[in-house]
Design an enzyme around this catalytic site. Structure first.
Site, PDB file in Angstrom:
ATOM      1  N   LYS A 299       0.845  -1.200   0.000  1.00 51.22           N
ATOM      2  CA  LYS A 299       0.000   0.000   0.000  1.00 51.22           C
ATOM      3  C   LYS A 299       0.871   1.235   0.000  1.00 51.22           C
ATOM      4  O   LYS A 299       1.848   1.306   0.745  1.00 51.22           O
ATOM      5  CB  LYS A 299      -0.855  -0.035   1.282  1.00 51.22           C
ATOM      6  CG  LYS A 299      -1.730   1.169   1.497  1.00 51.22           C
ATOM      7  CD  LYS A 299      -3.139   0.911   1.028  1.00 51.22           C
ATOM      8  CE  LYS A 299      -3.990   2.162   0.957  1.00 51.22           C
ATOM      9  NZ  LYS A 299      -3.713   2.966  -0.242  1.00 51.22           N
TER      10      LYS A 299
ATOM     11  N   LYS B  39       4.984   1.912  -3.307  1.00 47.58           N
ATOM     12  CA  LYS B  39       5.019   3.324  -3.711  1.00 47.58           C
ATOM     13  C   LYS B  39       5.152   3.410  -5.217  1.00 47.58           C
ATOM     14  O   LYS B  39       5.742   2.524  -5.847  1.00 47.58           O
ATOM     15  CB  LYS B  39       6.222   4.030  -3.075  1.00 47.58           C
ATOM     16  CG  LYS B  39       6.075   5.530  -3.055  1.00 47.58           C
ATOM     17  CD  LYS B  39       5.170   5.934  -1.922  1.00 47.58           C
ATOM     18  CE  LYS B  39       5.086   7.410  -1.708  1.00 47.58           C
ATOM     19  NZ  LYS B  39       4.577   7.711  -0.365  1.00 47.58           N
TER      20      LYS B  39
HETATM   21  N1  GLU Z   1       1.096   8.876   0.207  1.00 45.41           N
HETATM   22  C1  GLU Z   1       0.707   8.774   1.574  1.00 45.41           C
HETATM   23  C2  GLU Z   1       1.888   8.347   2.423  1.00 45.41           C
HETATM   24  O1  GLU Z   1       3.011   8.509   2.034  1.00 45.41           O
HETATM   25  C3  GLU Z   1      -0.510   7.931   1.775  1.00 45.41           C
HETATM   26  C4  GLU Z   1      -0.409   6.509   1.347  1.00 45.41           C
HETATM   27  C5  GLU Z   1      -1.741   5.786   1.392  1.00 45.41           C
HETATM   28  O2  GLU Z   1      -2.725   6.408   1.754  1.00 45.41           O
HETATM   29  O3  GLU Z   1      -1.746   4.611   1.062  1.00 45.41           O
HETATM   30  O4  GLU Z   1       1.745   7.914   3.540  1.00 45.41           O
END
Ligand code: GLU
Length: 429
Positions: free
Chosen positions: A85, A121
């Site tokens: 995620k 990511k």
């Molecule tokens: N991009 C955000 C982070 O770096 C959120 C990631 C998400 O909601 O999965 O935590």
């Protein structure tokens, strides 16, 4: 001409070097955490790189008829605990190394707030500030087509990150649903509410940071009423945070964006600044009297929140930082040397992997709601986020105190443990 090329080359080289350092320093802290926990070298070997890293090239027709080939990435760090995620960023400085480091951070965040996920990511090298809406839509859809085989509600769930928002998530969800031929809201989080987004997702990162600031202030005996706060960055996290802190009675004395900072020792008019802020989080261009981003970091204040980019507090400026509490809303704003220095001076530093975990926590809530098809109220979301963040903060603080380590190392120890255990039970190590 020669000069500007040289400058560009230097800038590129500096960026490459910085990204390498970000990955390197994450690995260094992971190694220290695993050593402290008594894990053997194989565990580090497994965790120092993502399990999967996909690089894609995405041809997009631009509005002027030309074709531009964009490069994108998706890293899946470790899926022993559950699906991976993490967000997708659209930025000219995106690189493979940066995406790798960011995916490792997502694994740590998931471990710290105890979510059933590993870290992932994504990123695309592009400048959304120079692109039209239709171009952005084609790029978002093209990226999903390119990575569709390795992502999905039970494999890897993307989300917003730097310069991506709920509209981009909506296009991506629509494209994925078309490819799979069924509606798949659980494929991505950070969607608009009407498409299965969760209440409270947009402000979740800032809410999580606010909770960390409140808990850290309690530990330091600082009363938030009237406390002087400096926030570097006025994007999603920085702007909501300024509002929340202002509403709790704290004095936000400085904010900044890429163009510079605004400072008023008596407190800034946050509502006015939010009103004038554009969708890329910039507002300071409207003012003549600005300070630089480095001056901002060194201001006399109680709490400093770096909410912009990496490598802001380094061995070069750490001596001049005056805050008693630093809460990292951005990813990787403080280097290892600077962290050590701050720790020796008794500054309470709440690290990125803990402080910014509110976003992925509410993303998890969104995914749960999508999977069960039953939606929660804003109050329910907030109550659950509050519980998760407070218990994560307490847990990390307890480990820091009992094991006599700084908050960053403590957070990494908490963050890697579940992933290491899950990898062991699966027989991977
Ligand atoms: N991009 C955000 C982070 O770096 C959120 C990631 C998400 O909601 O999965 O935590």
């Amino acid at each position: 001409m020669g000069n500007s090329e040289d400058t560009n080359k230097n800038k590129d080289e500096v960026e490459k070097e910085e990204n390498k350092n970000v990955l390197q320093s994450t690995r260094t802290v992971i190694k220290r955490a695993l050593d402290r926990l008594g894990y053997p070298q194989e565990v580090f070997e497994l965790m120092k790189e993502p399990l999967r890293m996909l690089t894609v090239r995405i041809p997009i027709r631009m509005d002027d008829g030309s074709i531009h080939i964009f490069t994108g990435f998706r890293a899946q760090h470790n899926d022993a605990v559950g699906p991976t995620k993490g967000g997708v960023r659209f930025h000219p400085d995106v690189s493979e190394t940066e995406v790798k480091a960011l995916s490792i951070w997502m694994s740590l965040k998931a471990g710290i707030v105890d979510l059933p996920y590993g870290g992932g990511k994504g990123g695309i090298i592009c400048d959304p500030r120079e692109m039209s809406f239709p171009e952005l839509e084609r790029l978002s859809r093209g990226y999903v087509r390119a990575i569709s085989q390795i992502v999905g509600p039970t494999k890897d769930i993307p989300a917003p990150d730097v310069f991506t928002n709920s509209q981009i998530m909506a296009w991506m969800m629509d494209e994925y649903s078309r490819i799979k031929e069924f509606d798949s809201p659980g494929f991505i989080t950070g969607k608009p509410i009407v498409l299965g987004g969760s209440h409270g997702r947009e402000s979740a990162t800032a809410k999580g940071v606010t909770i960390c600031i409140r808990e850290a202030a309690k530990k330091k005996g600082i009363n938030l009423e009237g406390a002087r706060i400096v926030i570097q960055g006025f994007g999603n996290a920085g702007s909501f945070l300024a509002k929340f802190m202002h509403d709790t009675g704290a004095k936000v004395i400085a904010i900044s964006d890429v163009y510079g900072g605004l400072h008023d020792p008596d407190g800034l008019d946050i509502d006015y600044l939010l009103d004038r802020r554009d969708s890329f989080g910039t507002v300071t261009k409207l003012f003549k009297d600005t300070i630089s981003n480095s001056e901002l970091l060194e201001l006399d204040c109680d709490i400093l929140v770096p909410a912009a980019i990496e490598n802001q507090i380094t061995k070069e400026n750490v001596q001049k930082i005056k805050a008693e509490i630093i809460v990292e809303a951005a990813n990787g704003p403080t280097t290892i040397e600077a962290t050590e220095h701050l720790n020796e001076r008794g500054v309470l530093l709440v690290p990125d992997v803990l402080a910014s975990a509110g976003g992925v926590t509410v993303s998890y809530f969104e995914w749960v709601q999508n999977n069960q098809g039953y939606y929660w109220t804003e109050e329910e979301v907030e109550e659950r986020l509050e519980k998760v963040m407070v218990s994560a903060f307490d847990n990390v603080y307890k480990v820091a105190t009992s094991r006599k380590v700084d908050m960053r190392l403590a957070a990494y120890m908490v963050g890697v443990r579940k992933m290491a255990e899950a990898s062991r039970f699966r027989g991977w190590i």
